[in-house]
Design an enzyme around this catalytic site. Sequence first.
Site, PDB file in Angstrom:
ATOM      1  N   GLU A   1      -0.224  -0.770   5.830  1.00 46.54           N
ATOM      2  CA  GLU A   1       0.841  -0.221   6.647  1.00 46.54           C
ATOM      3  C   GLU A   1       0.700   1.286   6.734  1.00 46.54           C
ATOM      4  OE1 GLU A   1       4.846   1.113   7.981  1.00 46.54           O
ATOM      5  OE2 GLU A   1       3.779   1.688   6.181  1.00 46.54           O
TER       6      GLU A   1
ATOM      7  N   ASP B   1       0.845  -1.192   0.000  1.00 43.56           N
ATOM      8  CA  ASP B   1       0.000   0.000   0.000  1.00 43.56           C
ATOM      9  C   ASP B   1       0.889   1.254   0.000  1.00 43.56           C
ATOM     10  OD1 ASP B   1       0.757  -0.670   2.661  1.00 43.56           O
ATOM     11  OD2 ASP B   1      -0.771   0.658   3.469  1.00 43.56           O
TER      12      ASP B   1
HETATM   13 ZN   LIG Z   1       6.855   2.180   4.086  1.00 42.61          ZN
END
Ligand SMILES: [Zn+2]
Length: 385
Positions: free
Chosen positions: A140, A74
């Site tokens: 994340e 991501d």
């Molecule tokens: Zn990163």
Amino acid sequence: MIADPVALARDLIRCPSVPPAEGGALALIERVLKDAGFAVHRVTFTEPGTDPVENLYARIGTDAPHLMFAGHTDVVPPGDETKWTHAPFASEIEKGVLYGRGAVDMKGSIACKLAATLDYIGEHEGKPNGSISFLITGDEEGIAVNGTVKLLTWAAERGEKFDHCILGEPTNPEKLGDMIKIGRRGSQNGTLIVTGTQGHVAYPELADNPVRGIVALIAAINAQPLDNGTAHFGASNLEFTSVDVGNKTVNVIPAEARARFNIRFNDTRTREELRAEVEKRAAKAAGNAIRWHIDWEPSNADVFLTAPGPFVDMIQKAVAEITGIKPVLSTTGGTSDARFIRNYCPVIEFGLLSQQMHKIDEHVATADLVALTAIYRKILERYFA
Ligand SMILES: [Zn+2]
């Protein structure tokens, strides 16, 4: 098998994987790893009040040692796309530089890990002398609740055991080869609250101004350093980040003042001990004159250190042989998913350059992608030798 990290990075950047969207990035990795003989699992995690997020776990080999490559596909949103000179998901190359969201954080390094792995197993009869896995999350950069923590738990429940992990976050401040991260400081947020008595500014004897109190307590808390640092960590530090009374008037003494702060702490300290120390400083300065308390926020960012030893040495040497630079072993910077992985196996972080993270026109030199692939390739050779 010749794998091209630049082509892989370009394909990954073209996948608009702003969380919770997977954007095709995990599907691409799944295809590449399946073709190479990996057993690939796509795992979706959910939690009430959050969007479901896809993650990927893939492994080849059944034996130890087991090296995990960890990362995230991501990316942070591109922001105002008109400010980009190269569209954020177009993946354009100009003069040896690849532009796009995620170029350094961290699709570039995932591409390098994939290319190095394909090359390694291609030259070793299709399998490592041990096991290689990819633990790739799609959560994340977002709220990060349906990502690495759950994926590690899921893997542990399947009986997966890891010996070492390399996380591919961007670690190098100036040049590829500058820095390996072998730990991270812990983090603790708090709010100092001083209670007074509201009143008219012209009649201070009828009020109790909490601004005086909070200024005194802030000064007392910051009067001495928390410690002097350790062999691998800088000094623990408490930084006030805001001081507020929320007062919209000019003639009212406020009833309450608040100051927010963050502590980054090293491996000589514990969260509990630091909280006690800050409260002790405040209590001493306050005596019976200032009414105060501190609200401590819950945190899962504990300090950790992967102590230098054979694994860290091997990586340091591999980096030096490819780049000509002996990387510094560092624990600087913010927290990362390494703080979760370290509960399962020793983890180090080594990836691309950190300057471009989250910026407009995020980019990476294609030469760095080639060199980072060579580094990961050398690490694989030595790890399974
Ligand atoms: Zn990163």
